[in-house]
Structures are given as structure tokens and as C-alpha cells.
Scaffold this motif. Structure first.
Motif, PDB file in Angstrom:
ATOM      1  N   LEU A 109       0.850  -1.186   0.000  1.00  0.00           N
ATOM      2  CA  LEU A 109       0.000   0.000   0.000  1.00  0.00           C
ATOM      3  C   LEU A 109       0.888   1.239   0.000  1.00  0.00           C
ATOM      4  CD1 LEU A 109      -2.564  -1.051   2.781  1.00  0.00           C
ATOM      5  CD2 LEU A 109      -2.634  -1.562   0.330  1.00  0.00           C
ATOM      6  N   VAL A 110       0.482   2.261  -0.743  1.00  0.00           N
ATOM      7  CA  VAL A 110       1.294   3.471  -0.845  1.00  0.00           C
ATOM      8  C   VAL A 110       0.372   4.667  -1.020  1.00  0.00           C
ATOM      9  CG1 VAL A 110       1.539   3.369  -3.366  1.00  0.00           C
ATOM     10  CG2 VAL A 110       3.349   4.436  -1.997  1.00  0.00           C
ATOM     11  N   LYS A 111       0.818   5.827  -0.585  1.00  0.00           N
ATOM     12  CA  LYS A 111       0.107   7.080  -0.833  1.00  0.00           C
ATOM     13  C   LYS A 111       0.712   7.699  -2.080  1.00  0.00           C
ATOM     14  CE  LYS A 111      -1.275  11.444   1.344  1.00  0.00           C
ATOM     15  NZ  LYS A 111      -1.108  12.305   2.552  1.00  0.00           N
ATOM     16  N   ALA A 112       0.022   7.537  -3.204  1.00  0.00           N
ATOM     17  CA  ALA A 112       0.571   7.928  -4.492  1.00  0.00           C
ATOM     18  C   ALA A 112       0.176   9.359  -4.839  1.00  0.00           C
ATOM     19  CB  ALA A 112       0.082   6.970  -5.574  1.00  0.00           C
ATOM     20  N   GLY A 113       0.986   9.963  -5.699  1.00  0.00           N
ATOM     21  CA  GLY A 113       0.707  11.305  -6.179  1.00  0.00           C
ATOM     22  C   GLY A 113       1.976  12.127  -6.248  1.00  0.00           C
ATOM     23  N   ASP A 156       2.421  15.225  -6.150  1.00  0.00           N
ATOM     24  CA  ASP A 156       2.444  16.354  -5.220  1.00  0.00           C
ATOM     25  C   ASP A 156       2.003  15.957  -3.814  1.00  0.00           C
ATOM     26  OD1 ASP A 156       3.207  18.140  -7.277  1.00  0.00           O
ATOM     27  OD2 ASP A 156       1.130  18.280  -7.939  1.00  0.00           O
ATOM     28  N   GLU A 157       1.851  14.675  -3.560  1.00  0.00           N
ATOM     29  CA  GLU A 157       1.390  14.221  -2.253  1.00  0.00           C
ATOM     30  C   GLU A 157       2.557  14.120  -1.268  1.00  0.00           C
ATOM     31  OE1 GLU A 157      -1.458  13.630  -0.905  1.00  0.00           O
ATOM     32  OE2 GLU A 157      -2.819  13.730  -2.616  1.00  0.00           O
ATOM     33  N   PRO A 158       2.395  14.664  -0.050  1.00  0.00           N
ATOM     34  CA  PRO A 158       3.436  14.451   0.959  1.00  0.00           C
ATOM     35  C   PRO A 158       3.434  13.004   1.425  1.00  0.00           C
ATOM     36  CG  PRO A 158       1.542  15.552   1.947  1.00  0.00           C
ATOM     37  CD  PRO A 158       1.271  15.470   0.466  1.00  0.00           C
ATOM     38  N   ASP A 159       4.530  12.601   2.028  1.00  0.00           N
ATOM     39  CA  ASP A 159       4.638  11.239   2.545  1.00  0.00           C
ATOM     40  C   ASP A 159       3.659  11.052   3.703  1.00  0.00           C
ATOM     41  OD1 ASP A 159       5.527   8.662   2.814  1.00  0.00           O
ATOM     42  OD2 ASP A 159       7.532   9.178   3.518  1.00  0.00           O
ATOM     43  N   ILE A 160       3.382   9.800   4.037  1.00  0.00           N
ATOM     44  CA  ILE A 160       2.488   9.500   5.150  1.00  0.00           C
ATOM     45  C   ILE A 160       3.137   9.878   6.475  1.00  0.00           C
ATOM     46  CG2 ILE A 160       1.416   7.602   3.882  1.00  0.00           C
ATOM     47  CD1 ILE A 160       3.071   5.713   5.748  1.00  0.00           C
ATOM     48  N   ARG A 161       2.335   9.883   7.532  1.00  0.00           N
ATOM     49  CA  ARG A 161       2.860  10.016   8.886  1.00  0.00           C
ATOM     50  C   ARG A 161       3.376   8.633   9.302  1.00  0.00           C
ATOM     51  NH1 ARG A 161      -0.534  14.251  12.390  1.00  0.00           N
ATOM     52  NH2 ARG A 161      -1.408  15.567  10.758  1.00  0.00           N
ATOM     53  N   ALA A 162       4.666   8.417   9.082  1.00  0.00           N
ATOM     54  CA  ALA A 162       5.225   7.084   9.297  1.00  0.00           C
ATOM     55  C   ALA A 162       5.204   6.677  10.763  1.00  0.00           C
ATOM     56  CB  ALA A 162       6.658   7.033   8.764  1.00  0.00           C
ATOM     57  N   ASP A 163       5.115   7.658  11.667  1.00  0.00           N
ATOM     58  CA  ASP A 163       5.104   7.348  13.102  1.00  0.00           C
ATOM     59  C   ASP A 163       3.699   7.245  13.669  1.00  0.00           C
ATOM     60  OD1 ASP A 163       4.556  10.024  12.694  1.00  0.00           O
ATOM     61  OD2 ASP A 163       5.783  10.746  14.363  1.00  0.00           O
ATOM     62  N   PHE A 164       2.677   7.185  12.798  1.00  0.00           N
ATOM     63  CA  PHE A 164       1.288   7.112  13.256  1.00  0.00           C
ATOM     64  C   PHE A 164       0.546   6.062  12.444  1.00  0.00           C
ATOM     65  CE2 PHE A 164      -3.152   8.890  13.457  1.00  0.00           C
ATOM     66  CZ  PHE A 164      -3.338   8.640  14.810  1.00  0.00           C
ATOM     67  N   PRO A 165       0.604   4.796  12.851  1.00  0.00           N
ATOM     68  CA  PRO A 165      -0.075   3.749  12.093  1.00  0.00           C
ATOM     69  C   PRO A 165      -1.558   4.049  11.899  1.00  0.00           C
ATOM     70  CG  PRO A 165       1.383   2.775  13.728  1.00  0.00           C
ATOM     71  CD  PRO A 165       1.330   4.254  14.017  1.00  0.00           C
ATOM     72  N   SER A 166      -1.961   4.120  10.668  1.00  0.00           N
ATOM     73  CA  SER A 166      -3.352   4.413  10.321  1.00  0.00           C
ATOM     74  C   SER A 166      -3.487   4.279   8.818  1.00  0.00           C
ATOM     75  CB  SER A 166      -3.750   5.827  10.769  1.00  0.00           C
ATOM     76  OG  SER A 166      -2.846   6.794  10.242  1.00  0.00           O
ATOM     77  N   THR A 167      -4.698   4.253   8.321  1.00  0.00           N
ATOM     78  CA  THR A 167      -4.931   4.107   6.888  1.00  0.00           C
ATOM     79  C   THR A 167      -4.719   5.450   6.211  1.00  0.00           C
ATOM     80  OG1 THR A 167      -6.489   2.319   7.284  1.00  0.00           O
ATOM     81  CG2 THR A 167      -6.575   3.391   5.140  1.00  0.00           C
ATOM     82  N   PHE A 178       5.506   9.485  -8.876  1.00  0.00           N
ATOM     83  CA  PHE A 178       4.155   9.116  -8.457  1.00  0.00           C
ATOM     84  C   PHE A 178       4.165   8.275  -7.187  1.00  0.00           C
ATOM     85  CE2 PHE A 178       0.155   6.583  -9.102  1.00  0.00           C
ATOM     86  CZ  PHE A 178      -0.725   7.643  -8.955  1.00  0.00           C
ATOM     87  N   THR A 179       5.118   7.361  -7.077  1.00  0.00           N
ATOM     88  CA  THR A 179       5.170   6.476  -5.908  1.00  0.00           C
ATOM     89  C   THR A 179       6.570   6.353  -5.317  1.00  0.00           C
ATOM     90  OG1 THR A 179       5.334   4.614  -7.441  1.00  0.00           O
ATOM     91  CG2 THR A 179       3.160   5.065  -6.511  1.00  0.00           C
TER      92      THR A 179
END
Length: 648
Positions: free
Chosen positions: A356-360, A362-373, A410-411
């Protein structure tokens, strides 16, 4: 005694009726503190949100939002839309608009709310996602819009996040977030950038827990050059469940491992291929020992036999089509195509898993220290064999043109969650550097005696430097390609006489080769006996505007790249260089720059330029040095060669 009857009889009946008083004005622009209006295009007067967790499988999200539009730059905030689907029902949407003095202009009517299906623009035809839209924009600002809505969600995999200040130029006068949850379902949350005193107020009453946040008087934020994403700069609270349930499928989000396990188990058993497909793969890779070559054969088979569609149907947003379905139908969404690819790879003897990845781009990276969808896309990861020194292989399975093993903007350069039988594992996707992101150009400039010129240029772009041009190559026709290139050439007067885009020869990274030819009338008209020419025709980098006021944010340089240019200036008969600019050499924490000129034996003038940008996150005090670096590059890029006409 005089009677009043004749006078009363002359009055209209409406004079005897009691008219309801007009609503008292509210949200007057004059009530906004002056400091909040400074530099703001809009002010959020109120953003009051209530999240009520009913059970592990249901929550209710209620929103009351009031925004004053101060000028036309924020006119889009006069429109509002809210999505819903089979797992998220919209109870109501209400709205009103007020004038600058706070007087009610119009109450939103049901007939003015437009309901329509949502297409993601990528071929969706299996979706239950819809949206209701309302437009309360006014001919003239300032005005204030007020919207209320409620969503009842049976998808507690997602909790709402709260960030009232979502856009540049928007101030916030007041915002509150209330979360009410059973003590048996404790809330998980992460605060970012909250002002002093705005931390959570947590109370317990019986079996219910309440969390409350309040924000007041946040001035508008202007996005600065080379700054972190706006989402990382303004106050926010991310919410997530500990345990959740979606259509009977229970899970835990307390760790990446648990969250990944839920998604893995949701899709377990859906990777079985038809025997005919398995036999086809076996024949395809027969006699090939190298796992990477086997994987490439499988990937090429995938691209040649499937196409992408989007599936957004209830649990279908997370549960994939079976691999057998993709094999039979030849299509699937990112989950289905990735699951199918893993099945094909397994049949080829190449172990792999989906991620699973947050694609885009211009999208910032996920909050890697906060497990969530936090993900919106699925890709495939092929780890190297235990004794192998090869790199991890990543595959984008939704594109029929993407290069094997390439993630791009993109990814790439972000985190992804691997889904394995042991649970989820958070890892990094490829991070592309100057070694991969390159633009290499050879340009020949032919000057005639009148000062007009022609030019030919061949440019090879690789890695993330080619991402846009790959889209032009595969997504647009020749006419649209030419229009795009013409619109983006920063030249005063020219005609694009030739353009050709083609994929570069196969290599470790994808590349696009651009060949173009230009006619440049009046390019360098003589000034007496001299001609002044800037040979840097296509790669000039402009300086940045001076910083206004104190820098507020850190310096984020997120894209590493190398641009190398070789320009040869072919002179007309009777001209020779009078002076050549001195070489320039810059070496900084932000990158390096070098340029030099030379006269070749045949009289041609050669200009070589090399610019490398480093990736890095630096303190805000570093911005002054970055400005200076950009200013010096711009000055060097503008230097001119002085030609002298020989006396006849």
C-alpha cells in the motif's frame, strides 16, 4: 368624538399582519479581527466538527463550517461538496450565504443541491461514490457562506482528520474538534503544529470519553519558496481507531503490522490463477534462471494483456478481485492488477507481495510514526533473494507504458506498507538522486550575418526528469505535444519547426529523447560591429524573488537532479569572438554549478554548463544562502558572448 374607522378601512390588510422579524445579522466582516484580515483571501469564522464513535463499526461525523470570502482569489470557497458512498451515508447538507454586514442573503434550497456520481478520471465505471454539491458564490466579495452536513460511516477503518487551515491565504477565527468515544474504544490521535495551549482536553464521564481541541485567531499562511508542504505547516490532529470493523471484518490499527495483517487476510486466497494462465507463465519463463529477467517477462505479459479500471464499491475499495477474474476479463483496479501480478510472479518462481502506498506527484509522505490508513494506491514489491545483492524491485501494475521496475515521482521517495503473512511492514520505496534524475542536452546554434538564427537540440531525460515527458509521449498526440512544448519555451520570438519525442534505448532507468528545431528571427541583431549572444538558449534558471520579511519555514529541497548542457555556437563568415565570459564555479550545500566557454579549432564557440541540485531539509536560516546560489546561477546563465565583425 372622531371615529378612526374610515382611516382604518383605507389601510391594506397587510398593515394588520405581524411580520416575522428579519434574522439578526451574524458573521459581519467588521467582526473579524483586523489582524486576521491582513494578507488573507478568506477567513474561517467557524469550523466545528464532532466525531461520535458509536461502535467499532460505526461513527458519526458532524460538521459546521463558516467561511468569509474576502476577495475573488478565494471565490472557490463559496462552493462546497461532500462525498458519500455505500458505507458512508450523508444525512443532510444545508447552507446559507450572508452579505458583508452579516445579513442573510439566501438559504440553500434542496433543488439547488446537485447530486452526481464521481469518476476518478482513470476509467472508473464500477463505483458507488457520489457527491452533493452546492454553489453559494456571490457576484461580489466580501460575503460569507455557512454549510452544515453529517456523515454516518460504517467504515471505521478511516477516522476523519482535522486541519481547519487547509489552504494558503486562509485565516482561522475559531475552530473546534470534539471526539466522543466509548472507553472500550480508546481514541488514537496525533497532534501537529498546535499552538501553545491548544493541546487536547480529555475528560471521562461514565463509559464515555471526550476529547476536545480548540483553535483561535490563526493568521493566514503564505506558502514560501522551497518550503515543506502546507499540510505540514498548519495545526492538525490526525485520528485513528485502535480496533475497527468494516462489514464484519474486524481489525486493529495499533501498529503497521496489525493494519497490514488485516488487509492481507481480507485478500487471502484471491491469488489463484486458472491452470491455463499458470501454464502460460511456466512456458514464458522456461529456461530463464535470473529471477529479475523472469519478473520482467511477467511484467511485460501483464502490460500487454490487461488494462486499468477503478473499483470503488463498498468493501471493494479494499478487497481485490480474484486473480482468476483478471485473467478472464483482462482488467482490474490497482489492487486487482497488483494481486494478479503477484500470482503471476509466484507462478514464475519469483516471490512477491503487494504494498500500500500514498501515491501522487504532489502528495506528501504518510505520517510514518502514526499507524493508520493513509494510502490510496497499491503496487508490487519483489524482494531480493536472501543471498542476492540485487536491489528490491518495485512494479507499477496499472500502466501499460511504465518502465519495468520504475516508480518515479508518483510512488517513489516515500513509504509503503508491505502486506505479508506476518503482517504489515513499513519500508521505503526507491529514492531517486542526481545519478538517476538527469537532463543531458546537446544544442547547436547557427547564427547568420543578419542576426537571425536556427537551432537544433537533442535532450535526453532520465528518472524523474522524464516523468512529464513520458506523459507527453504516451498520453498526447503530436499536435498537443507541440503546443505544450511551444507554450513552455521561454524565448521571445521563435517558431518550433520540428519536434519528436521518443523512448530512450532500454537502460537501468526509463528515458525520453526530445529532438527539436527552432527558427529564431532577429535573435541577435548586430549593434554596430558587435553582436551579443547568450548561447544558453533553453536552460536559463531564473533568480528567486527576494524574501519579504523573516523566513518562517525550513528550506526543503526535495528533488535531486543534474542538468548538463553542451552548446555549440556556429558563427557566420566574418565574425569572431571578441571576448568570452570567464568560467564560473559554485559549490554549496544546495548544489553545484559550473560553466565555461572555449573556442574550438574550427572557430565554433563551445559553452558547457553543469547544474546539480542536492536533496535536503535545511533550517530556515539556510534560505538566504539558497537565494544567493540561485541569484549567482541566474547571473551566470545570462552572460553573453561578444562577437566582432571583421573589417572588410
Amino acid at each position: 368624538m372622531k371615529t378612526l374607522l374610515p382611516f382604518l378601512a383605507a389601510l391594506p390588510l397587510s398593515s394588520f399582519l405581524i411580520h416575522p422579524a428579519a434574522p439578526a445579522p451574524k458573521y459581519a466582516v467588521a467582526d473579524i479581527p483586523t489582524a486576521l484580515r491582513e494578507g488573507a483571501n478568506a477567513v474561517v469564522r467557524a469550523d466545528d466538527e464532532v466525531v461520535t464513535v458509536k461502535s467499532a463499526g460505526r461513527l458519526v461525523h458532524t460538521v459546521h463550517r463558516v467561511v468569509t470570502v474576502l476577495n475573488d482569489a478565494a471565490d472557490n470557497l463559496g462552493r462546497f461538496g461532500v462525498q458519500y458512498d455505500a458505507l458512508n451515508s450523508l444525512s443532510y447538507l444545508r447552507g446559507a450565504v450572508y452579505d458583508a454586514d452579516g445579513r442573510l442573503l439566501h438559504q440553500l434550497r434542496a433543488a439547488e443541491i446537485h447530486d452526481q456520481g464521481i469518476d476518478d478520471g482513470n476509467g472508473s465505471f464500477m463505483t458507488d461514490v457520489r457527491a452533493r454539491f452546492a454553489d453559494l458564490r456571490q457576484p461580489q466579495a466580501p460575503y460569507t457562506v455557512e454549510f452544515d452536513y453529517e456523515i454516518v460511516s460504517d467504515n471505521t477503518l478511516f477516522y476523519p482528520s482535522w486541519q481547519p487551515q487547509e489552504a494558503e491565504g486562509v485565516a482561522v477565527q475559531s475552530a473546534t474538534l470534539h471526539v466522543i468515544t466509548p472507553s472500550a474504544l480508546p481514541l488514537r490521535y496525533q497532534e501537529r503544529r498546535l499552538p501553545t495551549g491548544a493541546a487536547v482536553d480529555h475528560t471521562t464521564a461514565g463509559s464515555q470519553e471526550t476529547y476536545e481541541w480548540t483553535l483561535t485567531n490563526l493568521p493566514a499562511v503564505d506558502e514560501e519558496e522551497a518550503a515543506p508542504p502546507l499540510a505540514d505547516l498548519t495545526p492538525s490532529v490526525a485520528l485513528a481507531p485502535g480496533t475497527f470493523e468494516v462489514q464484519g471484518h474486524k481489525g486493529s490499527a495499533t501498529s503497521w503490522q496489525n493494519l497490514g495483517r488485516w488487509s492481507y487476510e481480507l485478500n487471502a486466497g484471491r491469488d489463484v490463477l486458472p491452470p491455463a494462465t499458470t501454464a502460460k507463465v511456466t512456458a514464458l519463463v522456461s529456461g530463464i534462471a535470473d529471477p529479475r529477467i523472469r519478473a520482467q517477462r511477467v511484467y511485460e505479459m501483464l502490460q500487454g494483456s490487461t488494462r486499468y479500471i477503478s473499483v470503488q464499491l463498498g468493501l471493494g475499495g479494499w478487497q481485490t478481485f480474484p486473480a482468476s477474474s483478471v485473467a478472464s476479463n483482462g482488467y482490474g483496479d490497482c489492487k486487482a492488477l497488483s494481486n494478479y501480478t503477484v500470482a503471476l510472479l509466484n507462478a514464475a518462481g519469483v516471490p512477491a507481495c503487494v504494498a500500500l502506498v500514498k501515491a501522487g506527484s504532489d502528495e506528501p509522505d504518510i505520517r510514518a510514526d502514526f499507524p493508520s490508513t493513509q494510502f490510496n494506491h497499491v503496487i508490487v514489491c519483489v524482494p531480493p533473494a536472501k543471498d542476492s545483492k540485487a536491489d528490491t524491485l518495485w512494479l507499477e501494475c496499472t500502466s501499460q507504458t511504465e518502465s519495468f521496475g520504475y516508480m518515479g515521482s508518483f510512488t517513489g521517495n516515500r513509504h509503503a506498507l508491505l502486506l505479508t503473512s506476518e503482517g504489515g511492514k513499513l519500508v521505503a520505496t526507491p529514492r531517486y538522486s542526481t545519478a538517476e534524475n538527469r537532463q543531458l542536452r546537446r544544442l547547436d546554434l547557427f547564427l547568420d550575418a543578419t542576426g537571425s538564427a536556427t537551432a537544433t537540440a537533442r535532450t535526453l531525460r532520465t528518472g524523474q526528469e522524464q516523468d512529464l515527458y513520458a506523459h507527453l509521449l504516451h498520453g498526447l498526440g503530436p499536435v498537443e505535444q507541440k503546443k505544450y512544448i511551444t507554450d513552455h519555451l521561454r524565448l521571445p520570438t521563435f517558431t518550433l519547426t520540428k519536434l519528436n519525442l521518443a523512448a530512450a534505448p532500454a537502460g537501468p532507468l526509463p528515458g525520453v529523447v526530445e529532438n527539436l528545431a527552432l527558427a529564431l528571427p532577429g535573435f541577435a541583431p548586430p549593434s554596430g560591429k558587435r553582436v551579443f549572444i547568450n548561447p544558453n538558449l533553453l536552460s536559463r534558471l531564473p533568480a528567486l524573488p527576494a524574501q519579504v520579511g523573516e523566513r518562517q519555514t525550513d528550506l526543503w529541497l526535495d528533488h535531486a537532479s543534474l542538468h548538463a548542457d553542451t552548446v555549440r555556437l556556429h558563427l557566420p563568415a566574418g565574425f569572431h569572438p571578441e571576448t568570452l565570459p570567464a568560467p564560473v564555479q559554485l559549490s554549496t550545500a544546495y548544489g553545484t554549478y559550473a560553466s565555461q566557454y572555449a573556442t574550438l579549432p574550427d572557430g565554433t564557440i563551445q559553452y558547457i554548463r553543469r547544474l546539480e541540485f542536492k536533496r535536503g531539509h535545511l533550517p530556515k536560516t539556510a534560505y538566504a544562502g539558497y537565494l544567493d546560489f540561485r541569484r549567482k546561477i541566474s547571473a551566470a546563465d545570462k552572460t553573453a558572448v561578444v562577437l566582432l565583425k571583421t573589417e572588410s
